[in-house]
Design a protein around this motif. Structure first.
Motif, PDB file in Angstrom:
ATOM      1  N   PRO A  19       3.880 -21.741 -22.230  1.00 45.88           N
ATOM      2  CA  PRO A  19       3.657 -20.234 -22.263  1.00 45.88           C
ATOM      3  C   PRO A  19       4.765 -19.632 -21.400  1.00 45.88           C
ATOM      4  CG  PRO A  19       2.332 -21.046 -20.532  1.00 45.88           C
ATOM      5  CD  PRO A  19       2.875 -22.214 -21.739  1.00 45.88           C
ATOM      6  N   GLU A  20       5.671 -20.322 -21.045  1.00 42.88           N
ATOM      7  CA  GLU A  20       6.841 -20.033 -20.260  1.00 42.88           C
ATOM      8  C   GLU A  20       7.991 -19.027 -21.187  1.00 42.88           C
ATOM      9  OE1 GLU A  20       9.308 -20.157 -16.423  1.00 42.88           O
ATOM     10  OE2 GLU A  20       7.554 -21.144 -16.972  1.00 42.88           O
ATOM     11  N   ARG A  21       8.288 -17.823 -20.589  1.00 44.07           N
ATOM     12  CA  ARG A  21       9.367 -16.999 -21.380  1.00 44.07           C
ATOM     13  C   ARG A  21      10.683 -17.159 -20.858  1.00 44.07           C
ATOM     14  NH1 ARG A  21       6.783 -11.194 -20.491  1.00 44.07           N
ATOM     15  NH2 ARG A  21       8.886 -10.865 -21.518  1.00 44.07           N
ATOM     16  N   PHE A  22      11.505 -16.954 -21.767  1.00 46.20           N
ATOM     17  CA  PHE A  22      12.853 -16.932 -21.345  1.00 46.20           C
ATOM     18  C   PHE A  22      13.425 -15.386 -21.226  1.00 46.20           C
ATOM     19  CE2 PHE A  22      12.635 -21.323 -22.032  1.00 46.20           C
ATOM     20  CZ  PHE A  22      13.939 -21.599 -21.497  1.00 46.20           C
ATOM     21  N   ARG A  23      14.299 -15.165 -20.351  1.00 50.20           N
ATOM     22  CA  ARG A  23      15.051 -14.053 -20.055  1.00 50.20           C
ATOM     23  C   ARG A  23      16.592 -14.028 -20.665  1.00 50.20           C
ATOM     24  NH1 ARG A  23      11.844  -9.833 -17.592  1.00 50.20           N
ATOM     25  NH2 ARG A  23      10.025 -10.841 -17.003  1.00 50.20           N
ATOM     26  N   ALA A  24      16.774 -13.041 -21.356  1.00 50.12           N
ATOM     27  CA  ALA A  24      18.278 -12.966 -21.864  1.00 50.12           C
ATOM     28  C   ALA A  24      18.937 -11.954 -21.005  1.00 50.12           C
ATOM     29  CB  ALA A  24      18.190 -12.588 -23.358  1.00 50.12           C
ATOM     30  N   GLY A  25      20.267 -12.210 -20.961  1.00 51.01           N
ATOM     31  CA  GLY A  25      21.109 -11.256 -20.193  1.00 51.01           C
ATOM     32  C   GLY A  25      22.114 -11.959 -19.520  1.00 51.01           C
ATOM     33  N   SER A  26      22.684 -11.175 -18.381  1.00 51.91           N
ATOM     34  CA  SER A  26      23.836 -12.169 -17.667  1.00 51.91           C
ATOM     35  C   SER A  26      23.333 -12.214 -16.210  1.00 51.91           C
ATOM     36  CB  SER A  26      24.792 -11.135 -17.801  1.00 51.91           C
ATOM     37  OG  SER A  26      26.139 -11.635 -16.859  1.00 51.91           O
ATOM     38  N   PHE A  27      23.073 -13.463 -16.165  1.00 54.54           N
ATOM     39  CA  PHE A  27      22.564 -13.843 -14.825  1.00 54.54           C
ATOM     40  C   PHE A  27      23.601 -14.602 -13.833  1.00 54.54           C
ATOM     41  CE2 PHE A  27      18.907 -13.466 -17.505  1.00 54.54           C
ATOM     42  CZ  PHE A  27      18.321 -12.423 -17.258  1.00 54.54           C
ATOM     43  N   TYR A  28      23.767 -14.312 -12.391  1.00 56.42           N
ATOM     44  CA  TYR A  28      24.638 -14.911 -11.763  1.00 56.42           C
ATOM     45  C   TYR A  28      24.186 -15.647 -10.763  1.00 56.42           C
ATOM     46  CZ  TYR A  28      28.899 -15.702  -9.016  1.00 56.42           C
ATOM     47  OH  TYR A  28      29.674 -16.570  -8.064  1.00 56.42           O
ATOM     48  N   ASP A  29      24.228 -16.985 -10.646  1.00 55.52           N
ATOM     49  CA  ASP A  29      23.754 -17.663  -9.338  1.00 55.52           C
ATOM     50  C   ASP A  29      24.967 -17.994  -8.270  1.00 55.52           C
ATOM     51  OD1 ASP A  29      22.718 -19.625  -7.726  1.00 55.52           O
ATOM     52  OD2 ASP A  29      22.062 -20.720  -9.234  1.00 55.52           O
ATOM     53  N   SER A  30      24.903 -17.215  -7.202  1.00 56.22           N
ATOM     54  CA  SER A  30      26.097 -16.938  -6.182  1.00 56.22           C
ATOM     55  C   SER A  30      25.910 -18.554  -5.601  1.00 56.22           C
ATOM     56  CB  SER A  30      25.817 -16.003  -5.258  1.00 56.22           C
ATOM     57  OG  SER A  30      24.639 -16.142  -4.571  1.00 56.22           O
ATOM     58  N   GLU A  31      24.721 -19.199  -5.417  1.00 57.85           N
ATOM     59  CA  GLU A  31      24.878 -20.382  -4.707  1.00 57.85           C
ATOM     60  C   GLU A  31      25.718 -21.654  -5.506  1.00 57.85           C
ATOM     61  OE1 GLU A  31      20.872 -21.429  -3.892  1.00 57.85           O
ATOM     62  OE2 GLU A  31      20.519 -19.753  -2.493  1.00 57.85           O
ATOM     63  N   ARG A  45      13.293 -15.517 -11.565  1.00 66.76           N
ATOM     64  CA  ARG A  45      12.454 -15.133 -10.298  1.00 66.76           C
ATOM     65  C   ARG A  45      13.402 -15.494  -9.351  1.00 66.76           C
ATOM     66  NH1 ARG A  45       8.025 -17.482 -11.205  1.00 66.76           N
ATOM     67  NH2 ARG A  45       7.149 -16.792 -13.204  1.00 66.76           N
ATOM     68  N   GLU A  46      13.885 -16.724  -9.250  1.00 65.61           N
ATOM     69  CA  GLU A  46      14.895 -16.948  -8.231  1.00 65.61           C
ATOM     70  C   GLU A  46      16.161 -16.240  -8.136  1.00 65.61           C
ATOM     71  OE1 GLU A  46      15.461 -21.290  -8.139  1.00 65.61           O
ATOM     72  OE2 GLU A  46      13.348 -21.769  -8.602  1.00 65.61           O
ATOM     73  N   LEU A  47      16.854 -16.094  -9.147  1.00 67.55           N
ATOM     74  CA  LEU A  47      17.900 -15.176  -9.085  1.00 67.55           C
ATOM     75  C   LEU A  47      17.747 -14.026  -8.749  1.00 67.55           C
ATOM     76  CD1 LEU A  47      19.473 -17.020 -12.469  1.00 67.55           C
ATOM     77  CD2 LEU A  47      20.073 -17.117 -10.012  1.00 67.55           C
ATOM     78  N   THR A  48      16.717 -13.353  -9.260  1.00 63.41           N
ATOM     79  CA  THR A  48      16.396 -11.648  -9.051  1.00 63.41           C
ATOM     80  C   THR A  48      15.898 -11.514  -7.700  1.00 63.41           C
ATOM     81  OG1 THR A  48      14.311 -11.803 -10.176  1.00 63.41           O
ATOM     82  CG2 THR A  48      16.286 -11.246 -11.350  1.00 63.41           C
ATOM     83  N   ASN A  49      15.359 -12.477  -6.914  1.00 67.10           N
ATOM     84  CA  ASN A  49      14.842 -12.132  -5.335  1.00 67.10           C
ATOM     85  C   ASN A  49      15.854 -12.555  -4.508  1.00 67.10           C
ATOM     86  OD1 ASN A  49      12.158 -11.356  -6.380  1.00 67.10           O
ATOM     87  ND2 ASN A  49      11.473 -13.373  -6.516  1.00 67.10           N
ATOM     88  N   LYS A  50      17.003 -12.934  -4.821  1.00 67.48           N
ATOM     89  CA  LYS A  50      18.145 -13.264  -3.877  1.00 67.48           C
ATOM     90  C   LYS A  50      18.575 -12.169  -3.028  1.00 67.48           C
ATOM     91  CE  LYS A  50      19.738 -17.663  -5.546  1.00 67.48           C
ATOM     92  NZ  LYS A  50      20.817 -18.294  -5.906  1.00 67.48           N
TER      93      LYS A  50
END
Length: 50
Positions: A19-31, A45-50
């Protein structure tokens, strides 16, 4: 359908059964200093809650 792998966490999902959904776009992980075109819902969720 088939399998899809999240490039960030490397987890493989069965598109027919997970049931896991995937998100498309441009996601940057600063760590990790990496950018992703798509990520699974958990990584999103982890990337957008930083």
């Amino acid at each position: 359908m088939g399998e899809i792998q999240c490039p960030r966490c490397k987890k493989t999902f069965q598109t027919e059964y997970d049931p896991e959904r995937f998100r498309a776009g441009s996601f940057y992980d600063s760590e990790r200093d990496e950018e992703y075109d798509q990520v699974c819902e958990g990584c999103h969720r982890e990337l957008t809650n930083k």
